[in-house]
Design a protein around this motif. Structure first.
Motif, PDB file in Angstrom:
ATOM      1  N   ASN A  65       0.793  -1.321   0.141  1.00 30.92           N
ATOM      2  CA  ASN A  65       0.081  -0.011  -0.048  1.00 30.92           C
ATOM      3  C   ASN A  65       0.636   1.331  -0.038  1.00 30.92           C
ATOM      4  N   ALA A  66       1.945   1.178   0.760  1.00 31.83           N
ATOM      5  CA  ALA A  66       3.014   2.290   0.780  1.00 31.83           C
ATOM      6  C   ALA A  66       3.658   2.335  -0.699  1.00 31.83           C
ATOM      7  N   ALA A  67       3.637   1.414  -1.459  1.00 34.74           N
ATOM      8  CA  ALA A  67       4.339   1.483  -2.672  1.00 34.74           C
ATOM      9  C   ALA A  67       3.487   2.136  -3.756  1.00 34.74           C
ATOM     10  N   VAL A  68       2.337   1.801  -3.414  1.00 35.22           N
ATOM     11  CA  VAL A  68       1.297   2.172  -4.700  1.00 35.22           C
ATOM     12  C   VAL A  68       0.732   3.797  -4.183  1.00 35.22           C
ATOM     13  N   LYS A  69       1.028   4.036  -3.214  1.00 41.72           N
ATOM     14  CA  LYS A  69       0.815   5.421  -2.606  1.00 41.72           C
ATOM     15  C   LYS A  69       1.855   6.270  -3.290  1.00 41.72           C
ATOM     16  N   ILE A  70       3.173   5.788  -3.316  1.00 45.32           N
ATOM     17  CA  ILE A  70       4.250   6.557  -3.886  1.00 45.32           C
ATOM     18  C   ILE A  70       3.981   6.583  -5.566  1.00 45.32           C
ATOM     19  N   ASP A  71       3.549   5.237  -6.129  1.00 36.62           N
ATOM     20  CA  ASP A  71       3.281   5.218  -7.443  1.00 36.62           C
ATOM     21  C   ASP A  71       1.878   4.463  -7.859  1.00 36.62           C
ATOM     22  N   PRO A  72       0.844   5.285  -8.057  1.00 34.63           N
ATOM     23  CA  PRO A  72      -0.445   4.717  -7.975  1.00 34.63           C
ATOM     24  C   PRO A  72      -0.531   3.856  -9.181  1.00 34.63           C
ATOM     25  N   LYS A  73       0.303   3.953 -10.025  1.00 31.61           N
ATOM     26  CA  LYS A  73      -0.014   3.098 -11.272  1.00 31.61           C
ATOM     27  C   LYS A  73       1.152   2.133 -11.339  1.00 31.61           C
ATOM     28  N   PHE A  74       1.644   1.490 -10.377  1.00 30.13           N
ATOM     29  CA  PHE A  74       2.766   0.466 -10.176  1.00 30.13           C
ATOM     30  C   PHE A  74       2.037  -0.740 -10.221  1.00 30.13           C
ATOM     31  N   VAL A  75       1.750  -1.120 -11.496  1.00 33.76           N
ATOM     32  CA  VAL A  75       1.162  -2.535 -11.722  1.00 33.76           C
ATOM     33  C   VAL A  75       1.682  -3.617 -10.895  1.00 33.76           C
ATOM     34  N   ALA A  76       3.060  -3.768 -10.848  1.00 33.03           N
ATOM     35  CA  ALA A  76       3.657  -5.001 -10.155  1.00 33.03           C
ATOM     36  C   ALA A  76       3.256  -4.966  -8.737  1.00 33.03           C
ATOM     37  N   ALA A  77       2.933  -3.752  -8.003  1.00 34.17           N
ATOM     38  CA  ALA A  77       2.649  -3.909  -6.768  1.00 34.17           C
ATOM     39  C   ALA A  77       1.051  -4.389  -6.472  1.00 34.17           C
ATOM     40  N   TYR A  78       0.253  -3.964  -7.496  1.00 29.37           N
ATOM     41  CA  TYR A  78      -1.059  -4.776  -7.477  1.00 29.37           C
ATOM     42  C   TYR A  78      -1.128  -6.125  -7.447  1.00 29.37           C
ATOM     43  N   ASN A  79      -0.383  -6.508  -8.734  1.00 29.23           N
ATOM     44  CA  ASN A  79      -0.111  -8.025  -8.823  1.00 29.23           C
ATOM     45  C   ASN A  79       0.375  -8.864  -7.630  1.00 29.23           C
ATOM     46  N   GLN A  80       1.323  -8.179  -7.265  1.00 28.96           N
ATOM     47  CA  GLN A  80       2.064  -8.544  -5.795  1.00 28.96           C
ATOM     48  C   GLN A  80       0.843  -8.978  -4.661  1.00 28.96           C
ATOM     49  N   MET A  81      -0.056  -7.800  -4.607  1.00 31.28           N
ATOM     50  CA  MET A  81      -1.165  -7.690  -3.639  1.00 31.28           C
ATOM     51  C   MET A  81      -1.938  -9.067  -3.844  1.00 31.28           C
ATOM     52  N   GLY A  82      -2.133  -9.197  -5.207  1.00 31.24           N
ATOM     53  CA  GLY A  82      -2.959 -10.282  -5.680  1.00 31.24           C
ATOM     54  C   GLY A  82      -2.535 -11.516  -5.172  1.00 31.24           C
ATOM     55  N   LEU A  83      -1.395 -11.908  -5.258  1.00 28.85           N
ATOM     56  CA  LEU A  83      -0.854 -12.910  -5.050  1.00 28.85           C
ATOM     57  C   LEU A  83      -0.756 -13.240  -3.305  1.00 28.85           C
ATOM     58  N   VAL A  84      -0.611 -11.984  -2.446  1.00 31.03           N
ATOM     59  CA  VAL A  84      -0.377 -12.072  -1.132  1.00 31.03           C
ATOM     60  C   VAL A  84      -1.696 -12.475  -0.675  1.00 31.03           C
ATOM     61  N   PHE A  85      -2.815 -11.923  -1.060  1.00 33.54           N
ATOM     62  CA  PHE A  85      -3.931 -12.118  -0.555  1.00 33.54           C
ATOM     63  C   PHE A  85      -4.539 -13.558  -1.025  1.00 33.54           C
ATOM     64  N   PHE A  86      -4.210 -13.892  -2.220  1.00 35.47           N
ATOM     65  CA  PHE A  86      -4.754 -15.456  -2.747  1.00 35.47           C
ATOM     66  C   PHE A  86      -3.895 -16.171  -1.740  1.00 35.47           C
ATOM     67  N   GLU A  87      -2.727 -16.272  -1.463  1.00 34.18           N
ATOM     68  CA  GLU A  87      -1.860 -17.223  -0.484  1.00 34.18           C
ATOM     69  C   GLU A  87      -2.592 -17.010   0.938  1.00 34.18           C
ATOM     70  N   ASP A  88      -3.080 -15.929   1.288  1.00 28.80           N
ATOM     71  CA  ASP A  88      -3.500 -15.696   2.845  1.00 28.80           C
ATOM     72  C   ASP A  88      -5.110 -15.918   2.601  1.00 28.80           C
ATOM     73  N   ASP A  89      -5.556 -16.811   1.676  1.00 23.58           N
ATOM     74  CA  ASP A  89      -6.908 -17.201   1.479  1.00 23.58           C
ATOM     75  C   ASP A  89      -8.039 -16.075   1.422  1.00 23.58           C
ATOM     76  N   LYS A  90      -7.449 -14.946   0.929  1.00 21.32           N
ATOM     77  CA  LYS A  90      -8.468 -13.858   0.986  1.00 21.32           C
ATOM     78  C   LYS A  90      -8.956 -13.778  -0.577  1.00 21.32           C
ATOM     79  N   LYS A  91      -9.683 -14.456  -1.242  1.00 20.36           N
ATOM     80  CA  LYS A  91      -9.783 -14.452  -2.611  1.00 20.36           C
ATOM     81  C   LYS A  91     -10.443 -13.449  -3.340  1.00 20.36           C
ATOM     82  N   ASN A  92     -11.429 -12.850  -2.514  1.00 22.91           N
ATOM     83  CA  ASN A  92     -12.065 -11.617  -2.956  1.00 22.91           C
ATOM     84  C   ASN A  92     -11.263 -10.431  -2.960  1.00 22.91           C
ATOM     85  N   GLU A  93     -10.303 -10.220  -2.082  1.00 20.76           N
ATOM     86  CA  GLU A  93      -9.298  -9.161  -2.018  1.00 20.76           C
ATOM     87  C   GLU A  93      -8.194  -9.367  -3.078  1.00 20.76           C
TER      88      GLU A  93
END
Length: 251
Positions: free
Chosen positions: A70-98
């Motif tokens: 979240n700190a990364a995308v606050k610096i760069d709101p268009k940082f696609v790799a950070a959003y993809n990484q969020m997706g992977l982290v949430f997936f692994e944490d069993d938070k599929k909707n997030e």
């Protein structure tokens, strides 16, 4: 003298437990929680933050990883790799909707991002939204044509969605690229069985068994044999009937 020894022993025990308590308190003071991560102390480089989040994910500190991202995308709101990484982290944490929302954020920025399309497809699949999973995998296939893994995923999602003809179509696309793809032949057994195309199901059993022997894949041979017994039962065949049906032509 005995009393003095007892008192000394008692003092030693108190000292030992006092030291132990201090050590535990000191360790607890070093434990970093999500709340302890002060954004002001984090790097101002979003790429550094991305790598830091991966390390947090590796040790299972999912909440901390997300806060860093979240700190990364606050610096760069268009940082696609950070959003993809969020997706992977949430997936692994069993938070599929997030996870799905994170990948969708990435796609909103870059609609041609393959990682985001595949991630969203996988997440929808786990949410048993196979129709939506197919949609994302089809878009991924447009971005990377003739990719066997993507075509295989499409076929599998169509199978889950009970669209057997489409499943057959995409498994066939896989075999056009790699005729020896043994898992595709094994999966086609069930597809043709569901379509009640018995001769083609039998053909796939025999092809799977032959490939299993060539590749020394005992598991594939075992699966093919089990499917053979099942289909013989469904068709009310004897072993002799089956052997006759295994001879070409199959169509």
């Amino acid at each position: 003298m005995a009393k003095k020894l007892v008192n000394t022993h008692f003092i030693i025990r108190i000292s030992f437990f006092s030291i132990l308590i201090l050590l535990i308190a000191g360790c607890e003071g070093n434990i970093e929680t999500t709340e302890d991560l002060d954004p002001a102390t984090l790097s101002k480089d979003p790429n550094v933050l991305l790598e830091s989040s991966k390390e947090k994910q590796r040790i299972g500190a999912y909440g901390e990883a997300i806060k860093i991202l979240n700190a990364a995308v606050k610096i760069d709101p268009k940082f696609v790799a950070a959003y993809n990484q969020m997706g992977l982290v949430f997936f692994e944490d069993d938070k599929k909707n997030e996870s799905a929302e994170a990948f969708k954020n990435a796609i909103a920025i870059d609609s041609k991002n393959l990682t985001a399309r595949l991630g969203l497809g996988k997440t929808y699949s786990m949410l048993t939204r196979n129709d939506l999973a197919v949609e994302q995998y089809l878009k991924a296939a447009d971005l990377k044509p003739n990719d066997i893994e993507i075509l295989f995923k499409i076929a599998l999602e169509y199978w889950y969605h009970q669209n057997f003809e489409k499943s057959r179509e995409y498994y066939s696309k896989v075999l056009e690229i790699d005729p020896g793809h043994i898992q595709t032949h094994l999966n086609l057994i069930s597809v043709y069985e569901s379509l009640e195309k018995w001769k083609k199901a039998i053909r796939e059993i025999e092809v799977s068994r032959k490939l299993g022997e060539e590749k020394n894949d005992s598991q594939a041979i075992s699966i093919a044999e089990r499917r053979k017994k099942f289909i013989i039962g469904r068709m009310n065949f004897t072993e002799e009937d089956y052997q006759r049906k295994t001879q070409p032509p199959f169509d």
